[in-house]
Design a protein around this motif. Sequence first.
Motif, PDB file in Angstrom:
ATOM      1  N   GLU A 214     -69.116 -15.867 -76.027  1.00 34.91           N
ATOM      2  CA  GLU A 214     -69.776 -15.325 -74.847  1.00 34.91           C
ATOM      3  C   GLU A 214     -70.491 -14.001 -75.105  1.00 34.91           C
ATOM      4  OE1 GLU A 214     -66.960 -15.061 -71.724  1.00 34.91           O
ATOM      5  OE2 GLU A 214     -66.494 -17.185 -71.747  1.00 34.91           O
ATOM      6  N   GLY A 215     -70.109 -13.285 -76.123  1.00 35.86           N
ATOM      7  CA  GLY A 215     -70.676 -11.971 -76.396  1.00 35.86           C
ATOM      8  C   GLY A 215     -72.182 -11.957 -76.602  1.00 35.86           C
TER       9      GLY A 215
ATOM     10  N   TYR B 197     -74.113 -12.202 -73.280  1.00 33.84           N
ATOM     11  CA  TYR B 197     -74.083 -10.972 -72.495  1.00 33.84           C
ATOM     12  C   TYR B 197     -74.890  -9.868 -73.168  1.00 33.84           C
ATOM     13  CZ  TYR B 197     -70.462 -13.018 -69.600  1.00 33.84           C
ATOM     14  OH  TYR B 197     -69.772 -13.826 -68.746  1.00 33.84           O
ATOM     15  N   ARG B 198     -74.891  -9.842 -74.502  1.00 32.20           N
ATOM     16  CA  ARG B 198     -75.617  -8.811 -75.231  1.00 32.20           C
ATOM     17  C   ARG B 198     -77.123  -8.919 -74.982  1.00 32.20           C
ATOM     18  NH1 ARG B 198     -74.166  -9.937 -80.542  1.00 32.20           N
ATOM     19  NH2 ARG B 198     -72.072  -9.562 -79.839  1.00 32.20           N
ATOM     20  N   ILE B 199     -77.619 -10.129 -74.864  1.00 34.59           N
ATOM     21  CA  ILE B 199     -79.040 -10.310 -74.580  1.00 34.59           C
ATOM     22  C   ILE B 199     -79.371  -9.712 -73.220  1.00 34.59           C
ATOM     23  CG2 ILE B 199     -80.782 -12.043 -74.037  1.00 34.59           C
ATOM     24  CD1 ILE B 199     -79.526 -13.791 -76.176  1.00 34.59           C
ATOM     25  N   LEU B 200     -78.535  -9.963 -72.241  1.00 30.48           N
ATOM     26  CA  LEU B 200     -78.799  -9.440 -70.906  1.00 30.48           C
ATOM     27  C   LEU B 200     -78.671  -7.919 -70.860  1.00 30.48           C
ATOM     28  CD1 LEU B 200     -76.856 -12.088 -68.822  1.00 30.48           C
ATOM     29  CD2 LEU B 200     -79.320 -11.920 -69.142  1.00 30.48           C
ATOM     30  N   MET B 201     -77.708  -7.370 -71.560  1.00 35.94           N
ATOM     31  CA  MET B 201     -77.499  -5.930 -71.541  1.00 35.94           C
ATOM     32  C   MET B 201     -78.625  -5.199 -72.263  1.00 35.94           C
ATOM     33  SD  MET B 201     -74.951  -5.686 -69.707  1.00 35.94           S
ATOM     34  CE  MET B 201     -74.134  -4.135 -69.845  1.00 35.94           C
ATOM     35  N   ASP B 202     -79.167  -5.738 -73.345  1.00 33.32           N
ATOM     36  CA  ASP B 202     -80.254  -5.082 -74.066  1.00 33.32           C
ATOM     37  C   ASP B 202     -81.489  -4.955 -73.187  1.00 33.32           C
ATOM     38  OD1 ASP B 202     -79.587  -6.411 -77.378  1.00 33.32           O
ATOM     39  OD2 ASP B 202     -78.850  -4.649 -76.335  1.00 33.32           O
ATOM     40  N   ASP B 203     -81.813  -5.978 -72.396  1.00 32.60           N
ATOM     41  CA  ASP B 203     -82.988  -5.911 -71.536  1.00 32.60           C
ATOM     42  C   ASP B 203     -82.846  -4.812 -70.501  1.00 32.60           C
ATOM     43  OD1 ASP B 203     -83.555  -9.499 -71.447  1.00 32.60           O
ATOM     44  OD2 ASP B 203     -84.232  -7.969 -72.837  1.00 32.60           O
ATOM     45  N   ASP B 204     -81.679  -4.704 -69.891  1.00 33.96           N
ATOM     46  CA  ASP B 204     -81.477  -3.680 -68.863  1.00 33.96           C
ATOM     47  C   ASP B 204     -81.532  -2.279 -69.469  1.00 33.96           C
ATOM     48  OD1 ASP B 204     -79.039  -5.670 -67.099  1.00 33.96           O
ATOM     49  OD2 ASP B 204     -81.213  -5.566 -66.878  1.00 33.96           O
TER      50      ASP B 204
END
Length: 84
Positions: free
Chosen positions: A35-36, A39-46
């Motif tokens: 799952e990491g 989530y990492r893809i989403l967190m990098d964009d933000d």
Amino acid sequence: METLYLLIPISVALVFLIAIAFWWSLRNGQFDDLEGPAYRILMDDDRSSDLSSQASENVTKGGPDGVPASDSCRPGPAANLCDS
């Protein structure tokens, strides 16, 4: 019947190759964190959009400490951003 003499050893060899590839992937940590990366893809964009908006605010309003951009010029790696 003669085809079975050929197909059975090929299928057994294929099963062993698949088992070896699966064992290799387990040993190299391919299934450790499923799952990491999602989530990492989403967190990098933000995070990158927040940093770019902060950088654009600093350029238009002044430096990070509230000093206007023309007064905050200092020698160093960012010297090319200062007005000459």
